[in-house]
Design a protein around this motif. Sequence first.
Motif, PDB file in Angstrom:
ATOM      1  N   SER A 109      13.355 -20.978  47.070  1.00 26.47           N
ATOM      2  CA  SER A 109      13.519 -20.550  45.111  1.00 26.47           C
ATOM      3  C   SER A 109      14.226 -21.270  44.947  1.00 26.47           C
ATOM      4  CB  SER A 109      14.390 -19.793  45.367  1.00 26.47           C
ATOM      5  OG  SER A 109      13.665 -18.013  46.157  1.00 26.47           O
ATOM      6  N   ALA A 110      14.640 -22.962  44.872  1.00 23.98           N
ATOM      7  CA  ALA A 110      15.571 -23.841  44.209  1.00 23.98           C
ATOM      8  C   ALA A 110      14.583 -24.088  43.039  1.00 23.98           C
ATOM      9  CB  ALA A 110      15.859 -24.829  45.580  1.00 23.98           C
TER      10      ALA A 110
ATOM     11  N   CYS B  47      23.340 -18.839  51.760  1.00 17.58           N
ATOM     12  CA  CYS B  47      22.296 -19.136  51.799  1.00 17.58           C
ATOM     13  C   CYS B  47      21.548 -19.975  52.827  1.00 17.58           C
ATOM     14  CB  CYS B  47      21.970 -19.069  50.349  1.00 17.58           C
ATOM     15  SG  CYS B  47      19.669 -18.063  50.234  1.00 17.58           S
TER      16      CYS B  47
ATOM     17  N   TYR C 154      13.877 -12.408  44.245  1.00 14.37           N
ATOM     18  CA  TYR C 154      13.481 -14.051  43.331  1.00 14.37           C
ATOM     19  C   TYR C 154      12.214 -14.232  43.112  1.00 14.37           C
ATOM     20  CZ  TYR C 154      17.548 -14.974  47.019  1.00 14.37           C
ATOM     21  OH  TYR C 154      19.055 -15.008  47.547  1.00 14.37           O
TER      22      TYR C 154
ATOM     23  N   TRP D 201      23.528 -24.478  52.160  1.00 15.92           N
ATOM     24  CA  TRP D 201      22.326 -25.842  51.176  1.00 15.92           C
ATOM     25  C   TRP D 201      22.085 -27.115  51.734  1.00 15.92           C
ATOM     26  CZ3 TRP D 201      19.941 -24.555  46.559  1.00 15.92           C
ATOM     27  CH2 TRP D 201      19.258 -26.097  45.683  1.00 15.92           C
TER      28      TRP D 201
ATOM     29  N   CYS E 176      24.666 -17.243  47.311  1.00 18.09           N
ATOM     30  CA  CYS E 176      23.006 -18.397  47.208  1.00 18.09           C
ATOM     31  C   CYS E 176      23.052 -18.553  45.739  1.00 18.09           C
ATOM     32  CB  CYS E 176      22.127 -17.233  47.192  1.00 18.09           C
ATOM     33  SG  CYS E 176      20.326 -17.225  46.355  1.00 18.09           S
ATOM     34  N   ARG E 177      22.996 -20.043  45.400  1.00 16.84           N
ATOM     35  CA  ARG E 177      22.846 -20.582  44.003  1.00 16.84           C
ATOM     36  C   ARG E 177      21.876 -19.947  43.234  1.00 16.84           C
ATOM     37  NH1 ARG E 177      26.672 -20.784  42.669  1.00 16.84           N
ATOM     38  NH2 ARG E 177      27.336 -19.919  44.728  1.00 16.84           N
ATOM     39  N   CYS E 178      20.158 -19.492  44.083  1.00 16.30           N
ATOM     40  CA  CYS E 178      19.535 -19.193  43.183  1.00 16.30           C
ATOM     41  C   CYS E 178      19.730 -18.139  42.332  1.00 16.30           C
ATOM     42  CB  CYS E 178      18.058 -19.335  43.535  1.00 16.30           C
ATOM     43  SG  CYS E 178      17.746 -20.913  44.365  1.00 16.30           S
TER      44      CYS E 178
ATOM     45  N   CYS F  37      16.135 -24.425  50.247  1.00 20.77           N
ATOM     46  CA  CYS F  37      15.312 -23.815  49.971  1.00 20.77           C
ATOM     47  C   CYS F  37      14.307 -23.185  48.698  1.00 20.77           C
ATOM     48  CB  CYS F  37      17.097 -22.527  49.574  1.00 20.77           C
ATOM     49  SG  CYS F  37      17.294 -22.418  47.562  1.00 20.77           S
TER      50      CYS F  37
HETATM   51 FE1  FES Z   1      19.493 -19.468  48.261  1.00 17.77          FE
HETATM   52 FE2  FES Z   1      18.152 -20.404  46.590  1.00 17.77          FE
HETATM   53  S1  FES Z   1      17.389 -19.266  47.575  1.00 17.77           S
HETATM   54  S2  FES Z   1      20.343 -21.290  47.564  1.00 17.77           S
END
Ligand code: FES
Length: 377
Positions: free
Chosen positions: A263-264, A241, A189, A245, A316-318, A261
């Motif tokens: 990195s959002a 992740c 990330y 969430w 993981c969304r990011c 999270c």
């Molecule tokens: Fe996995 Fe943001 S780091 S959802």
Amino acid sequence: MTETGANHIPMWLLAELTYACPLQCPYCSNPLQLPASRKKELSTEQWLSVMKQARALGAVQLGFSGGEPLVRQDFQELLEAAVGMGFYCNLITSAVGLTDEKVQAFKQAGLSHIQISFQGSDETTNNTFGASNSFHHKMDMTRSVIRHGIPLGLNFVLHRQNMHQVTAFLELALSLGAEFVELANTQYYAWALHNRDQLMPSREQLAEAEAATNRFKEKHGDKMRVFFVAPDYFHDRPKKCSNGWGTTFLTVTPEGEVLPCQSAKVLPGLTFPSVKDQDLKSIWRESELFNRFRGTDWMQEPCASCPEKEQDLGGCRCQAYLLTGDPYATDPVCSLSPKRHLVDEAIAAASQDQQQHNIDETRPLLFRNPRNAKQFQ
Ligand code: FES
Ligand code: SF4
């Protein structure tokens, strides 16, 4: 049932006290943009309020992180207050800025745990990847933490240029007296994604590092706990992740934004609520950000009809966004994702690169420092 914030307790508060850091690790998971100044960081009073609000919501674990949290001059004050509120407190540090006197004071304040990161098992590797002259200081501080009786974990972030040192690092940690070691493979990330091609190991390297870890465990039994955290690119299902969430984790950035999270902020089209203008309870329970990916209602195919969707919540969304450009996409780590080829291609490229190039000479790593960050402003 539709998931709401009221269904969950934010057990873990991660307080990212500052993004400033004396090291320059190329695998850092902090944002690409470095703050121009530290003036917008939360004040001591604002952090005290954040901790109090989080405790009222049910948080019990508090991780002081960064950047390097010891850059903050008010760390001792924040620690004492957090212990007084009943938090189990963990300091996540590079040990740069730590002294024997501070370790003693942290012990007296009631710090529950320290995690010290190393960049390599020897002086040259450690100092190269941290871009600092910190190896012997880390060793001294590791001994100091043990001498003062604070439970200690060592963290070694693995990538293809230090992965061959797993056994040497574990032997070093054992000789120092660490309680546990986390061998954490780089997650790609933010800053680390930028260096992915130079950091990603081959499958063979990863298998050898895991085998070396297992050999060490067999030889030394339970003298020291060892966790090997494999990079999810090499699995066929993604990780759940942040434990899902908006279910467990609450991250507060140095400037007061509250994230589900770490990195959002890479995700597009979202507004990021701040403790500077909203209370933590309403952010956790009602904000659009925290409700956007709670549960499974937001999913599209193949996740929406997948029998495994409760197990990993679509990954993981990011990572999904960073690799596909769509934050609603199935995490491409999943073998059921139509975009899995993106992950396979990155793994193949890493193996090919290693066969064809001397990476160090042809494509230098980008270290995290203000000069290099200018290109991302
Ligand atoms: Fe996995 Fe943001 S780091 S959802
Ligand atoms: Fe998980 Fe989606 Fe893959 Fe199913 S398709 S295993 S829900 S990521």
